[in-house]
Design an enzyme around this catalytic site. Structure first.
Site, PDB file in Angstrom:
ATOM      1  CE  LYS A 176      51.495  43.951  36.682  1.00  0.00           C
ATOM      2  NZ  LYS A 176      50.804  44.284  35.433  1.00  0.00           N
ATOM      3  NE  ARG A 220      44.821  45.766  30.675  1.00  0.00           N
ATOM      4  CZ  ARG A 220      45.962  45.268  31.155  1.00  0.00           C
ATOM      5  NH1 ARG A 220      45.975  44.072  31.722  1.00  0.00           N
ATOM      6  NH2 ARG A 220      47.078  45.950  31.058  1.00  0.00           N
ATOM      7  CE1 TYR A 232      40.555  17.595  55.650  1.00  0.00           C
ATOM      8  CE2 TYR A 232      42.156  18.895  54.435  1.00  0.00           C
ATOM      9  CZ  TYR A 232      41.376  18.697  55.561  1.00  0.00           C
ATOM     10  OH  TYR A 232      41.433  19.585  56.585  1.00  0.00           O
ATOM     11  CG  MET A 275      44.085  26.994  54.332  1.00  0.00           C
ATOM     12  SD  MET A 275      42.928  27.691  55.497  1.00  0.00           S
ATOM     13  CE  MET A 275      41.481  27.880  54.490  1.00  0.00           C
TER      14      MET A 275
HETATM   15  C1  LIG Z   1      51.707  43.990  34.435  1.00  0.00           C
HETATM   16  C2  LIG Z   1      52.004  44.923  33.380  1.00  0.00           C
HETATM   17  C3  LIG Z   1      53.280  45.001  32.816  1.00  0.00           C
HETATM   18  C4  LIG Z   1      54.352  44.035  33.142  1.00  0.00           C
HETATM   19  O1  LIG Z   1      54.134  42.845  32.435  1.00  0.00           O
HETATM   20  P1  LIG Z   1      55.198  41.658  32.371  1.00  0.00           P
HETATM   21  O2  LIG Z   1      54.722  40.772  31.303  1.00  0.00           O
HETATM   22  O3  LIG Z   1      55.196  41.035  33.707  1.00  0.00           O
HETATM   23  O4  LIG Z   1      56.499  42.282  32.078  1.00  0.00           O
HETATM   24  C5  LIG Z   1      53.516  45.976  31.889  1.00  0.00           C
HETATM   25  N1  LIG Z   1      52.559  46.840  31.519  1.00  0.00           N
HETATM   26  C6  LIG Z   1      51.310  46.779  32.014  1.00  0.00           C
HETATM   27  C7  LIG Z   1      50.298  47.755  31.551  1.00  0.00           C
HETATM   28  C8  LIG Z   1      50.993  45.814  32.946  1.00  0.00           C
HETATM   29  O5  LIG Z   1      49.748  45.755  33.427  1.00  0.00           O
END
Ligand SMILES: *Cc1c(COP(=O)(O)O)cnc(C)c1O
Length: 692
Positions: A357, A452, A582, A631
Site C-alpha cells: 500500500k 478499527r 525564513y 517547501m
Molecule cells: C499496513 C498494514 C499492514 C502492514 O503493517 P506493517 O507494520 O508495515 O508490516 C498489515 N496489515 C494491515 C491490516 C495493515 O493495515
C-alpha cells in the site's frame, strides 16, 4: 583516530598515480641519470597501476553480481572507446595483421598503455571465478600466477637458464607480449584490494617503509644483475601495495569525483598528448627543449594531459542521475533479500503477503510487486484501496490482491472485473456489498480488539450470515494486531490471537470454510513465535527498517532498501552575526558556509527535521541542517567540510562513504514512525531502481 585529518586522498592518489604513469612513458630523469630514472619511474613508479587495480578490486569484487556486471560492461565500453581513439595512431604506424589485431584487443591492448583494460577485464573475470573457492585459495592461486609472471618479467634472466622453463615462456610470449597481463599480473592486486590489514597505524607505516626499502634494493639488484626482460613486476611490489593502500584507506574520507574522473582521462589521453606535444614542438621549432630535454618533455606532457583531462571532465555528457534535482534510489535486491529472510522466519506453510500500500511505502508498488512475483514467487499482495489494486492489475500483477481498507460498495463491479479481494469492514458493509448483485471475493476482517474495522470476532451470528451471502465469496479471514510492537503488551496480543483462533474454530464447527487465515504484520513476525496461519502481511519489514526504536524479540537481518538524495544547488558564506532562511531561524555564530540542498517538505521530508537536529551526508560527513525547512529547499552548515561544492549529492537517507543515516534516525528526530516518513515521500521525487 579523532585527531587525524581525513580527506578523499584515495582519489587524490589516483591523479598522482596517473602522473606516475606519464613519468613511466616519458622517462623524465633519463638524460641526467638513467639509473635514477629507472629507480624513480620503473621501480617506485610501478605502484601506480597496481593501485588502480586494488581500488577496482576493493569496490567491485566484493559487490554483488549486478554491480560487477555493470563494472565489466562499463570498462569494456571505455576500452572500446579508447581503441577507437587510438585507431588513427595505429593506422599511421600501420602493419598489423588481423591476427595481431585480435591478440592486441584481447590481451596486449591496441596501444601501449591500453593493455590495462584487457588485463582488468580478464583479471576481474578470473578473480570472480577464483573467489568461489574462497578468498584464501583464490589469493594463493593468484600469488602463484604472479610468480610465474615474475619469472617472465623482472626475473627472466634466471628462467632462460633452465631449458624446460625457457620453453614454457617461449610459448607464453607467442600469445602475450609480456606476462604483465590479466592472467599473471592483475589477479593478485585485484584480490589484495579486498583485504583489510588489521594493524596499528605505526605498524602499517613500518611495514610500508620496510617493503618499499626492500623493493628499492630488489630493483637495484635486478638492475645490476641485468636479468630483466621487462620491469613491471617485482617480488616486493604486492607487499608494498598492501601497506600503501591500507595507509591511504585509513586516512581516506569522502570522495573527489573530479579527481577520480580526471585521473581516468589522464591515463586514457596521455599517449595522445605525447604525440601532440612532439608534433607541436616540431612545428614551433622548439624540439630542442620540448623533446630533447626529458624533464621539460615530461612536464609539457603532464601539463597537456591534465589540461585535456580537465576539459574532458567538464564537457563529457553527464549521466542522467547527475541531472536530477532530488531522487530516491530503491534497491530491489534488498527488498528481495528481505522477502527471503521474512519467508524463512515464518512457520512452514505460512506464506508472505507483501503489503504494498501507499506505493509500497514510497518504494514503488508496481516495481516491487512485479519483482516479488517474478523473483520470489509471491502470489498474494495487500494494498489499502481499490485504485492501488487496479494499478497493480493493469501492470501485470496476478494472484490475490487484497484491499485492506474500505471500498464503496458501488464499486463492486470493478472489484469483480479486476478479480480483486475486498475486506469486509463490518456486517452492514457486507450487506451493502452483497446487494450490488455481482460476485466479489472477500476476506472477512475480524475485530479482535483493535476496534478499527472488522466484524466483532464474538459475533458468531453475523459471521455465519456473511458467509452465507449469495454474492460474497469468503476466501479468507483475518485480523490485525494493535500492540504487537510492544512486548510489554503481550496480554493484549495474546487475547487477540485467542479471540481470532476461537472465531476461526467456531466457523469450522459451523461448517463454514474460513479460507486463508492471517493476523501477523511486521511486528507480529518480529515479536511472536512462528504462527501457523496461511499468510503473514509484512509491510515495513519488507522495506528493511523497523517502525521505531523499540527492541524486537526476533531481530532479522534485513536490509534498508531506500536511499534519498538531492543535489547541492549553491554554497555561500554567511558572516558571523547574520541570519539565514525564513524568519532568520538560523543565526550564524561564526562565519558559516551554507549549502542549499534542493529538497523540502513538499518532497515529503518532515519540516520539523531541520529544527530537530536533522543531518545530511556530504562527502562522507554528517552536516547539520540549519534554519527552517522550505517547501523545496533546505540549508546545511558545511563549514567543516570545505570541499562541498554546488552539484554535489547530499544523502538524507542512505549511506555515503561508509557513513549511514537510516530512515529510523530521521523518523525518530521527528517523532514519527518510518512507515509515515517513507510513505509520505513525495511524487515529485524521481525514482531510480537498482535491479534485484
Ligand atoms: C499496513 C498494514 C499492514 C502492514 O503493517 P506493517 O507494520 O508495515 O508490516 C498489515 N496489515 C494491515 C491490516 C495493515 O493495515
Amino acid at each position: 583516530m579523532t585527531g587525524e585529518k581525513k580527506a578523499p586522498i584515495l582519489d587524490w592518489f589516483r591523479l598522482l598515480a596517473a602522473a606516475m604513469v606519464i613519468a613511466i612513458h616519458t622517462a623524465p630523469l633519463a638524460d641526467c641519470s638513467p639509473f635514477a630514472d629507472y629507480l624513480v619511474t620503473r621501480v617506485l613508479g610501478r605502484v601506480a597501476v597496481p593501485f588502480f587495480l586494488m581500488l577496482s578490486g576493493r569496490y567491485v569484487l566484493q559487490a554483488d553480481a549486478r554491480r560487477w556486471r555493470a563494472f565489466m560492461k562499463k570498462t569494456a565500453l571505455v576500452y572500446a572507446g579508447a581503441i577507437a581513439l587510438y585507431l588513427p595512431l595505429n593506422l599511421y604506424a600501420g602493419g598489423m595483421s588481423f591476427a595481431q589485431w585480435i591478440r592486441a584487443i584481447l590481451i596486449d591492448g591496441t596501444f601501449y598503455h591500453l593493455w590495462y583494460f584487457p588485463a582488468l577485464l580478464c583479471g576481474m573475470a578470473l578473480c570472480r571465478l577464483l573467489l568461489r573457492a574462497g578468498r584464501r585459495t583464490a589469493l594463493c592461486i593468484a600469488a602463484f600466477l604472479y610468480l610465474i609472471g615474475l619469472l617472465g618479467d623482472s626475473y627472466f634472466g634466471f628462467a632462460v637458464h633452465v631449458p624446460a622453463i625457457s620453453r614454457v615462456y617461449t610459448w607464453i610470449f607467442q600469445v602475450s607480449v609480456y606476462t604483465r597481463n590479466g592472467l599473471f599480473y592483475a589477479p593478485v592486486f585485484l584480490l589484495l584490494g579486498t583485504m583489510r590489514l588489521q594493524m596499528r597505524h605505526s605498524a602499517l607505516i613500518a611495514g610500508f617503509c620496510a617493503a618499499t626499502g626492500l623493493l628499492v634494493i630488489e630493483g637495484i639488484w635486478l638492475y645490476c644483475s641485468n636479468v630483466q626482460r621487462h620491469d613491471s613486476m617485482y617480488l616486493m611490489l604486492p607487499f608494498c601495495m598492501l601497506f600503501l593502500v591500507a595507509l591511504l584507506v585509513r586516512r581516506n574520507a569522502g570522495r573527489d569525483v573530479w579527481m577520480r574522473n580526471a585521473a581516468q582521462w589522464v591515463y586514457l589521453l596521455h599517449p595522445w598528448c605525447i604525440v601532440l606535444v612532439r608534433g607541436a614542438a616540431k612545428l614551433a621549432g622548439l624540439g630542442a627543449i620540448l623533446i630533447e630535454n626529458n624533464l621539460v618533455h615530461f612536464f609539457a606532457v603532464l601539463f597537456a594531459s591534465f589540461a585535456v583531462a580537465a576539459l574532458a571532465v567538464r564537457f563529457w555528457p553527464m549521466r542522467r542521475m547527475q541531472c536530477s534535482r532530488a531522487w530516491k534510489i530503491v534497491d530491489l535486491g534488498a527488498i528481495l533479500h528481505n522477502a527471503h529472510v521474512l519467508q524463512a522466519a515464518l512457520a512452514p506453510g505460512c506464506r508472505l503477503m507483501p503489503v504494498v500500500k501507499a506505493d509500497a511505502y514510497g518504494h514503488g508498488a508496481v516495481r516491487v510487486a512485479r519483482m516479488l512475483q517474478r523473483r520470489a514467487g509471491v502470489r498474494a499482495f495487500a494494498v489499502a484501496c481499490l485504485p492501488e489494486a487496479e494499478t497493480l492489475r493493469r501492470h501485470g500483477v496476478r494472484g490475490t490482491i487484497l484491499v485492506l481498507g474500505y471500498t464503496p460498495p458501488q464499486q463492486a463491479v470493478r472489484l469483480h472485473r479486476f478479480r480483486i479481494t475486498q475486506s469486509i469492514v463490518d456486517a452492514a458493509y457486507a450487506e451493502a456489498l452483497d446487494a450490488q448483485g455481482v460476485r466479489v471475493r472477500v476476506h472477512l476482517a475480524l475485530d479482535t480488539g483493535m476496534h478499527r474495522i472488522g466484524v466483532s470476532s464474538k459475533d458468531e451470528a453475523a459471521i455465519r450470515q456473511i458467509c452465507m451471502m449469495r454474492n460474497l465469496r469468503v476466501c479468507g479471514v483475518y485480523s490485525h494486531l494493535c500492540c504487537s510492537d510492544d512486548p510489554a503488551a503481550r496480554q493484549v496480543t495474546q487475547a487477540q490471537l485467542t479471540a481470532f483462533d476461537q472465531a476461526v474454530a467456531q466457523m469450522r464447527r459451523d461448517g463454514l470454510a474460513p479460507g486463508a487465515t492471517h493476523i501477523q504484520a511486521s511486528y507480529g513476525i518480529w515479536n511472536l513465535p512462528p504462527q501457523t496461519y496461511a499468510f503473514a502481511r509484512a509491510g515495513i519489514a519488507l522495506y528493511g527498517v523497523q517502525s521505531d526504536n523499540k527492541a524486537v524479540l526476533h531481530p532479522l537481518a534485513l536490509r534498508p532498501a531506500l536511499t534519498l538524495q538531492a543535489r547541492v544547488a549553491s554554497v555561500r558564506m554567511v558572516p558571523a552575526g547574520d541570519g539565514a532562511g525564513y524568519g532568520h531561524a538560523f543565526h550564524a555564530l561564526r562565519d558559516t558556509r551554507i549549502a542549499t540542498i534542493v529538497i523540502g517538505y513538499a518532497d515529503g521530508l518532515p519540516q520539523c527535521l531541520c529544527q530537530n537536529g536533522g543531518q545530511v551526508l556530504l562527502r562522507g560527513r554528517r552536516c547539520p541542517m540549519v534554519g527552517r525547512m522550505c517547501m523545496d529547499q533546505l540549508l546545511v552548515d558545511v563549514t567543516d567540510v570545505p570541499s562541498v561544492a554546488a552539484g554535489d549529492v547530499a544523502t538524507m537517507i542512505g549511506v555515503c562513504d561508509g557513513v549511514r543515516i537510516d530512515a529510523l534516525e530521521v523518523a525518530a528526530r521527528c517523532g514519527i514512525s518510518t512507515n509515515e516518513l517513507l510513505s509520505r515521500l513525495g511524487a515529485r521525487l524521481e525514482s531510480v531502481y537498482r535491479a534485484g
